[in-house]
Every structure is written in structure tokens, then in C-alpha cells.
Motif scaffolding. Structure first.
Motif, mmCIF file in Angstrom:
data_model
loop_
_atom_site.group_PDB
_atom_site.id
_atom_site.type_symbol
_atom_site.label_atom_id
_atom_site.label_comp_id
_atom_site.label_asym_id
_atom_site.label_seq_id
_atom_site.Cartn_x
_atom_site.Cartn_y
_atom_site.Cartn_z
ATOM 1 N N LEU A 73 17.566 -6.946 13.389
ATOM 2 C CA LEU A 73 18.817 -7.144 12.636
ATOM 3 C C LEU A 73 18.655 -6.858 11.148
ATOM 4 N N GLY A 74 17.894 -5.802 10.853
ATOM 5 C CA GLY A 74 17.743 -5.385 9.464
ATOM 6 C C GLY A 74 16.735 -6.184 8.671
ATOM 7 N N SER A 75 16.012 -7.107 9.307
ATOM 8 C CA SER A 75 15.069 -7.956 8.570
ATOM 9 C C SER A 75 13.932 -7.156 7.948
ATOM 10 N N SER A 76 13.625 -5.983 8.502
ATOM 11 C CA SER A 76 12.551 -5.156 7.944
ATOM 12 C C SER A 76 12.887 -4.663 6.534
ATOM 13 N N LYS A 77 14.173 -4.707 6.159
ATOM 14 C CA LYS A 77 14.569 -4.329 4.793
ATOM 15 C C LYS A 77 14.236 -5.416 3.782
ATOM 16 N N TRP A 78 14.107 -6.646 4.258
ATOM 17 C CA TRP A 78 13.977 -7.791 3.355
ATOM 18 C C TRP A 78 12.577 -8.383 3.343
ATOM 19 N N VAL A 79 11.808 -8.096 4.374
ATOM 20 C CA VAL A 79 10.430 -8.582 4.456
ATOM 21 C C VAL A 79 9.487 -7.460 4.018
ATOM 22 N N SER A 80 8.484 -7.803 3.234
ATOM 23 C CA SER A 80 7.509 -6.807 2.775
ATOM 24 C C SER A 80 6.452 -6.603 3.855
ATOM 25 N N THR A 81 6.459 -5.419 4.477
ATOM 26 C CA THR A 81 5.495 -5.129 5.527
ATOM 27 C C THR A 81 4.346 -4.289 4.966
ATOM 28 N N HIS A 82 3.131 -4.687 5.312
ATOM 29 C CA HIS A 82 1.921 -3.996 4.869
ATOM 30 C C HIS A 82 1.217 -3.487 6.120
ATOM 31 N N LEU A 83 1.194 -2.170 6.290
ATOM 32 C CA LEU A 83 0.714 -1.564 7.531
ATOM 33 C C LEU A 83 -0.706 -1.027 7.378
ATOM 34 N N TYR A 84 -1.560 -1.352 8.356
ATOM 35 C CA TYR A 84 -2.937 -0.882 8.372
ATOM 36 C C TYR A 84 -3.253 -0.309 9.748
ATOM 37 N N ASP A 85 -4.283 0.504 9.804
ATOM 38 C CA ASP A 85 -4.759 1.040 11.071
ATOM 39 C C ASP A 85 -6.229 0.672 11.223
ATOM 40 N N LYS A 86 -6.614 0.217 12.408
ATOM 41 C CA LYS A 86 -7.995 -0.208 12.624
ATOM 42 C C LYS A 86 -9.000 0.924 12.441
ATOM 43 N N LYS A 87 -8.522 2.159 12.517
ATOM 44 C CA LYS A 87 -9.428 3.293 12.289
ATOM 45 C C LYS A 87 -9.831 3.367 10.824
ATOM 46 N N ASP A 88 -8.978 2.845 9.952
ATOM 47 C CA ASP A 88 -9.224 2.944 8.507
ATOM 48 C C ASP A 88 -9.601 1.610 7.871
ATOM 49 N N LYS A 89 -9.184 0.511 8.466
ATOM 50 C CA LYS A 89 -9.431 -0.804 7.868
ATOM 51 C C LYS A 89 -9.738 -1.807 8.972
ATOM 52 N N SER A 90 -10.856 -2.480 8.871
ATOM 53 C CA SER A 90 -11.238 -3.453 9.885
ATOM 54 C C SER A 90 -10.550 -4.783 9.630
ATOM 55 N N ILE A 91 -10.542 -5.613 10.662
ATOM 56 C CA ILE A 91 -10.006 -6.956 10.509
ATOM 57 C C ILE A 91 -10.783 -7.705 9.434
ATOM 58 N N ALA A 92 -12.108 -7.541 9.427
ATOM 59 C CA ALA A 92 -12.943 -8.240 8.444
ATOM 60 C C ALA A 92 -12.562 -7.856 7.015
ATOM 61 N N SER A 93 -12.288 -6.565 6.784
ATOM 62 C CA SER A 93 -11.925 -6.122 5.429
ATOM 63 C C SER A 93 -10.531 -6.617 5.051
ATOM 64 N N LEU A 94 -9.617 -6.683 6.012
ATOM 65 C CA LEU A 94 -8.292 -7.241 5.746
ATOM 66 C C LEU A 94 -8.415 -8.720 5.391
ATOM 67 N N TYR A 95 -9.209 -9.437 6.164
ATOM 68 C CA TYR A 95 -9.444 -10.850 5.861
ATOM 69 C C TYR A 95 -10.025 -11.018 4.454
ATOM 70 N N ALA A 96 -10.975 -10.155 4.104
ATOM 71 C CA ALA A 96 -11.622 -10.251 2.784
ATOM 72 C C ALA A 96 -10.597 -10.066 1.664
ATOM 73 N N SER A 97 -9.701 -9.094 1.833
ATOM 74 C CA SER A 97 -8.696 -8.844 0.799
ATOM 75 C C SER A 97 -7.708 -10.002 0.701
ATOM 76 N N LEU A 98 -7.388 -10.623 1.828
ATOM 77 C CA LEU A 98 -6.492 -11.786 1.820
ATOM 78 C C LEU A 98 -7.175 -12.980 1.159
ATOM 79 N N ARG A 99 -8.450 -13.147 1.440
ATOM 80 C CA ARG A 99 -9.184 -14.259 0.815
ATOM 81 C C ARG A 99 -9.270 -14.068 -0.701
ATOM 82 N N GLN A 100 -9.410 -12.830 -1.145
ATOM 83 C CA GLN A 100 -9.446 -12.570 -2.579
ATOM 84 C C GLN A 100 -8.142 -12.989 -3.256
#
Length: 225
Positions: free
Chosen positions: A78-105
Motif C-alpha cells: 500500500l505504498g509503504s515502500s515510499k515512506w520507509v527507508s530500504t537498504h538493499l544488500y546482496d550476499k554476494k557482495d556483503k556478508s551478514i557479519a559485515s552488515l552486523y558490523a556496520s549496524l553495531r558501529q
């Protein structure tokens, strides 16, 4: 031309009621809680998660796609993607561990959802610091890496034979409980001025037709002057 100039310009194409509505919703938005979605298969589920995040005022959704590619079902979101900030990653380029590290920072604790681990109910989990809620795929749940690298786990108490809720339902239940606690507890969960201004700018862009072209025209007019 700074960002506030751009906001003012775009809002000249909007009604006063629209601007007032945006400001009211912005005042209830938070980045204190973020949601991370790992490799969800069904487009209707990811769309429902985005819709729940918008409804509960959660601004940031991080989407880690692996075998399954990110899609949104507009009839459900219902159009919510216009209002929520989505950050898209691909496991080929970014691992879960690296995503976690950036969130912890950024100050987040990593909280994985798991019905089997020694998990904490949403009503009892520590909210003294920001948290990133990790939600897994429909059938298999979180990957082993996503689970093992998390700081702690959260679960919804279950009282029936079925072991888990649908991923979108589980997200909504947890966010409802956490949002209620944010409202009641003495926590500084609201957006800072810089974040609020940036989000408002993106909302204005999404609300005005051909906003990029209008902004470029406005920039050129101000440059020539």
C-alpha cells in the motif's frame, strides 16, 4: 541550495494538509529500532513487513537478498515502500557479519528471532540501547551465520501446537510490543534534526511528480541568478 531550500520548494507543490500530515508522522518516526530481513522468498511477505514497519513508525529496513531477489507487492505494501527507508544488500557482495558490523558501529545491538533458542520475550528485552531486529526466511528461518553472529535472541511466546508465526505476522507482533514500550518508557527514540530533515526531503520527493526534474530546474534558476 541546501536541503531545507529543496524541501521548501517541493512543498510549494503540496497542499497544507499534506505538509501537516507529513510533519505529524515524522514526529512519530524512529530509527531506534531497525528491521533486517534475510532472504525472504514471498514478495507478499516482504511487502507486509514494510507495511508493518511504516505503521509502527520504523524508518529503516535492511534487506539482505541471497537466493531470493527483493520484490514488493504494491497491493499489499500500500505504498509503504515510499515512506520507509530500504537498504538493499546482496550476499554476494556483503556478508551478514559485515552488515552486523556496520549496524553495531551505528550503536545497534543485533537481536535475532528464534523460537528454539533461549530467547527473551519482546516485553522483557533490554531497550536501553538501539536494536536491529533480524527476521529470517519463511521456511528455514535465519541462516546459521545470522543466528550465531547475533548478540541476543527474541521470540514470541507460543501456546499452541504450531512452532512459529508467518514472518510478516511475527514482525508485526514484535514491533507492536516494542513500539508500545518505546511510548511508555523513558527512552530518547525520536529522530534527530538532521535525520528528520533528510527523511522529510525524501518524502517530499516521493510526493511530488517529476521531483528530480523540478529540483534541477530550480537549481539552474538559482545558479543563473
Amino acid at each position: 541550495m541546501d536541503i531545507q531550500d529543496k524541501i521548501n520548494y517541493l512543498q510549494s507543490f503540496m497542499t497544507d494538509q499534506r505538509i501537516e500530515r507529513m510533519n505529524a508522522i515524522l514526529a512519530e518516526r524512529t530509527q531506534y529500532i531497525s528491521v533486517v530481513i534475510e532472504d525472504i522468498f514471498q514478495a507478499h511477505n516482504i511487502s507486509a513487513v514494510l507495511r508493518s514497519c511504516d505503521c509502527f513508525g520504523i524508518q529503516d529496513v535492511h534487506i539482505m537478498q541471497g537466493k531470493n531477489k527483493y520484490q514488493v507487492n504494491s497491493e499489499i505494501s500500500l505504498g509503504s515502500s515510499k515512506w520507509v527507508s530500504t537498504h538493499l544488500y546482496d550476499k554476494k557482495d556483503k556478508s551478514i557479519a559485515s552488515l552486523y558490523a556496520s549496524l553495531r558501529q551505528k550503536g545497534y545491538r543485533i537481536v535475532a528471532t528464534s523460537p528454539h533458542a533461549k530467547s527473551i520475550a519482546p516485553q522483557d528485552i533490554d531497550l536501553s540501547s538501539p536494536l536491529a531486529l533480524i527476521m529470517g526466511a519463511e521456511a528455514q528461518g535465519l541462516s546459521e551465520e545470522a543466528f550465531l553472529e547475533a548478540d541476543e535472541c527474541i521470540k514470541i511466546p507460543m501456546y499452541g501446537f504450531t512452532e512459529s508465526f508467518n514472518i510478516s505476522v511475527a514482525t508485526a507482533i514484535i514491533l507492536h510490543a516494542l513500539r508500545e514500550r518505546l511510548e511508555k518508557e523513558n527512552i530518547e527514540w525520536r529522530l534527530n534534526d538532521e535525520a528528520a530533515q533528510q527523511i522529510l526531503f525524501e518524502w517530499c520527493k516521493n510526493s511530488v511528480k517529476n521531483s528530480d526534474k523540478l529540483l534541477e530546474k530550480y537549481r539552474m534558476a538559482n545558479t543563473s541568478n
